[in-house]
Design a protein around this motif. Sequence first.
Motif, PDB file in Angstrom:
ATOM      1  N   ALA A 160       1.508  -3.933   5.234  1.00  0.00           N
ATOM      2  CA  ALA A 160       2.649  -4.260   4.372  1.00  0.00           C
ATOM      3  C   ALA A 160       3.301  -5.580   4.754  1.00  0.00           C
ATOM      4  O   ALA A 160       3.815  -6.306   3.891  1.00  0.00           O
ATOM      5  N   SER A 161       3.282  -5.926   6.039  1.00  0.00           N
ATOM      6  CA  SER A 161       3.921  -7.171   6.471  1.00  0.00           C
ATOM      7  C   SER A 161       3.061  -8.399   6.182  1.00  0.00           C
ATOM      8  O   SER A 161       3.581  -9.508   6.024  1.00  0.00           O
ATOM      9  N   ILE A 162       1.730  -8.207   6.114  1.00  0.00           N
ATOM     10  CA  ILE A 162       0.835  -9.334   5.820  1.00  0.00           C
ATOM     11  C   ILE A 162       0.756  -9.593   4.321  1.00  0.00           C
ATOM     12  O   ILE A 162       0.918 -10.728   3.860  1.00  0.00           O
ATOM     13  N   LEU A 163       0.514  -8.546   3.552  1.00  0.00           N
ATOM     14  CA  LEU A 163       0.362  -8.701   2.099  1.00  0.00           C
ATOM     15  C   LEU A 163       1.692  -8.414   1.410  1.00  0.00           C
ATOM     16  O   LEU A 163       1.855  -7.419   0.694  1.00  0.00           O
ATOM     17  N   THR A 164       2.639  -9.306   1.595  1.00  0.00           N
ATOM     18  CA  THR A 164       3.937  -9.201   0.931  1.00  0.00           C
ATOM     19  C   THR A 164       3.833  -9.763  -0.490  1.00  0.00           C
ATOM     20  O   THR A 164       2.940 -10.576  -0.771  1.00  0.00           O
ATOM     21  N   PHE A 182     -10.019  -5.269   4.112  1.00  0.00           N
ATOM     22  CA  PHE A 182     -10.176  -5.585   5.534  1.00  0.00           C
ATOM     23  C   PHE A 182      -8.870  -5.336   6.294  1.00  0.00           C
ATOM     24  O   PHE A 182      -8.866  -4.702   7.356  1.00  0.00           O
ATOM     25  N   ILE A 183      -7.748  -5.811   5.737  1.00  0.00           N
ATOM     26  CA  ILE A 183      -6.444  -5.604   6.388  1.00  0.00           C
ATOM     27  C   ILE A 183      -6.087  -4.125   6.389  1.00  0.00           C
ATOM     28  O   ILE A 183      -5.593  -3.585   7.398  1.00  0.00           O
ATOM     29  N   ALA A 184      -6.323  -3.429   5.273  1.00  0.00           N
ATOM     30  CA  ALA A 184      -5.944  -2.018   5.159  1.00  0.00           C
ATOM     31  C   ALA A 184      -6.688  -1.140   6.158  1.00  0.00           C
ATOM     32  O   ALA A 184      -6.127  -0.161   6.669  1.00  0.00           O
ATOM     33  N   ILE A 185      -7.928  -1.480   6.459  1.00  0.00           N
ATOM     34  CA  ILE A 185      -8.737  -0.641   7.353  1.00  0.00           C
ATOM     35  C   ILE A 185      -8.683  -1.125   8.794  1.00  0.00           C
ATOM     36  O   ILE A 185      -8.570  -0.324   9.734  1.00  0.00           O
ATOM     37  N   CYS A 186      -8.754  -2.433   8.984  1.00  0.00           N
ATOM     38  CA  CYS A 186      -8.826  -2.975  10.344  1.00  0.00           C
ATOM     39  C   CYS A 186      -7.464  -3.190  10.988  1.00  0.00           C
ATOM     40  O   CYS A 186      -7.349  -3.215  12.216  1.00  0.00           O
ATOM     41  N   ASN A 187      -6.425  -3.357  10.190  1.00  0.00           N
ATOM     42  CA  ASN A 187      -5.081  -3.584  10.740  1.00  0.00           C
ATOM     43  C   ASN A 187      -4.040  -2.902   9.859  1.00  0.00           C
ATOM     44  O   ASN A 187      -3.164  -3.560   9.276  1.00  0.00           O
ATOM     45  N   PRO A 188      -4.113  -1.568   9.724  1.00  0.00           N
ATOM     46  CA  PRO A 188      -3.250  -0.860   8.773  1.00  0.00           C
ATOM     47  C   PRO A 188      -1.763  -0.946   9.088  1.00  0.00           C
ATOM     48  O   PRO A 188      -0.943  -0.906   8.165  1.00  0.00           O
ATOM     49  N   LEU A 189      -1.400  -1.067  10.359  1.00  0.00           N
ATOM     50  CA  LEU A 189       0.023  -1.105  10.712  1.00  0.00           C
ATOM     51  C   LEU A 189       0.704  -2.384  10.233  1.00  0.00           C
ATOM     52  O   LEU A 189       1.920  -2.394  10.023  1.00  0.00           O
ATOM     53  N   ARG A 190      -0.040  -3.435  10.062  1.00  0.00           N
ATOM     54  CA  ARG A 190       0.528  -4.711   9.613  1.00  0.00           C
ATOM     55  C   ARG A 190       0.225  -4.998   8.148  1.00  0.00           C
ATOM     56  O   ARG A 190       0.481  -6.101   7.660  1.00  0.00           O
ATOM     57  N   HIS A 230       2.457  -0.446  -7.726  1.00  0.00           N
ATOM     58  CA  HIS A 230       2.808  -1.831  -7.412  1.00  0.00           C
ATOM     59  C   HIS A 230       2.527  -2.127  -5.946  1.00  0.00           C
ATOM     60  O   HIS A 230       3.407  -2.517  -5.172  1.00  0.00           O
ATOM     61  N   GLU A 231       1.271  -1.926  -5.576  1.00  0.00           N
ATOM     62  CA  GLU A 231       0.792  -2.172  -4.224  1.00  0.00           C
ATOM     63  C   GLU A 231      -0.215  -3.312  -4.265  1.00  0.00           C
ATOM     64  O   GLU A 231      -0.787  -3.610  -5.318  1.00  0.00           O
ATOM     65  N   PRO A 232      -0.482  -3.958  -3.121  1.00  0.00           N
ATOM     66  CA  PRO A 232      -1.402  -5.099  -3.111  1.00  0.00           C
ATOM     67  C   PRO A 232      -2.757  -4.803  -3.746  1.00  0.00           C
ATOM     68  O   PRO A 232      -3.264  -5.615  -4.526  1.00  0.00           O
ATOM     69  N   MET A 233      -3.348  -3.641  -3.443  1.00  0.00           N
ATOM     70  CA  MET A 233      -4.668  -3.322  -3.975  1.00  0.00           C
ATOM     71  C   MET A 233      -4.674  -3.316  -5.490  1.00  0.00           C
ATOM     72  O   MET A 233      -5.590  -3.848  -6.134  1.00  0.00           O
ATOM     73  N   TYR A 234      -3.645  -2.731  -6.091  1.00  0.00           N
ATOM     74  CA  TYR A 234      -3.584  -2.643  -7.549  1.00  0.00           C
ATOM     75  C   TYR A 234      -3.119  -3.955  -8.177  1.00  0.00           C
ATOM     76  O   TYR A 234      -3.463  -4.244  -9.330  1.00  0.00           O
ATOM     77  N   ILE A 235      -2.357  -4.741  -7.463  1.00  0.00           N
ATOM     78  CA  ILE A 235      -1.994  -6.072  -7.966  1.00  0.00           C
ATOM     79  C   ILE A 235      -3.237  -6.945  -8.056  1.00  0.00           C
ATOM     80  O   ILE A 235      -3.451  -7.659  -9.048  1.00  0.00           O
ATOM     81  N   PHE A 236      -4.089  -6.879  -7.028  1.00  0.00           N
ATOM     82  CA  PHE A 236      -5.349  -7.619  -7.081  1.00  0.00           C
ATOM     83  C   PHE A 236      -6.243  -7.084  -8.200  1.00  0.00           C
ATOM     84  O   PHE A 236      -6.951  -7.850  -8.859  1.00  0.00           O
TER      85      PHE A 236
END
Length: 314
Positions: free
Chosen positions: A141-145, A131-139, A64-70
Amino acid sequence: ISTQYIMSAVNDTKFTPAVFLLTGISGQEDVHLWISIVFCLMYVISIVGNSVILFIIKTDPSLHEPMYIFLSMLAITDLGLSIATMPTILGIYLFNSREISLDSCFVQLFFIHSLSFIESSVLLLMAFDRFIAICNPLRYASILTPPRITKMGLVLLLRGVALAFPLPFLLKRFQYCQANVLSHSYCLHQSVMTMACSDITVNSIYDLFIIVSTVGLDSLLILLSYIMILKTVLSITSHAEALSTCVSHFCAVHLFFIPGIGLSVVQRFGNSSFPLLQILMGYVYLLVPPMMNPIVYSLKSKHLRARIIRALKK
């Protein structure tokens, strides 16, 4: 005088056929049964594969993570595309049933186009996710809520439906007096509007607009996201590991956009010159991605593949 008046009225009245005739692979009627077996296998793989993806993602909390939801959004869209084209394609090759009423044709093309636009949007969201997972991994979880992902899903759904909604009404106002044989085994806006004996300028402009604003814009944004991903990956040490998470999506993008763009080009510039090429590209565009996406993601995603193997063993 009465006869002359009636003949004049008939000549002045534009004829609208009650049905359209769909097109199979011409000249291969003797092997339609064998061709139908191929299509049946493609549909079975598509429906079973996407259903398994949805079942695994739904039942496994670790997915139940953003990648698998998409990915589940992509699977739902692929199921819809398979179901939308299945009745007419199998009807031609199994039962030699080529006729489709105008209303049924308009309904089918609405679902095909809206689902195609939605799939384009889902692939764009998946590119944004990588793009978010690779370029901004620290954010990440907070971006893709979850609430934000839900809103994104609703927006892409509304965009697809809103862009496809006018198509049946734009076609409904036409009179169809030319040969009513469509160029595919299913209904597409480009194919149907060429059957009209009215001015199709508005339809042509709107058709070009929706292609540019969906496939054109989405493919450009996906390309930009991959340029940024590549730029980021080249600056870190673990190149292969970072890029491996994009391989599945990269394959899905090529499976969808290349046949789609090719089909649009052939329809606009080679409609009468390459009928067989147009038919085959239409099949590749709508049948191959729903069949191949579950296979590609199952093979390339270690976590998903492990969950599927575990479920099969049970």
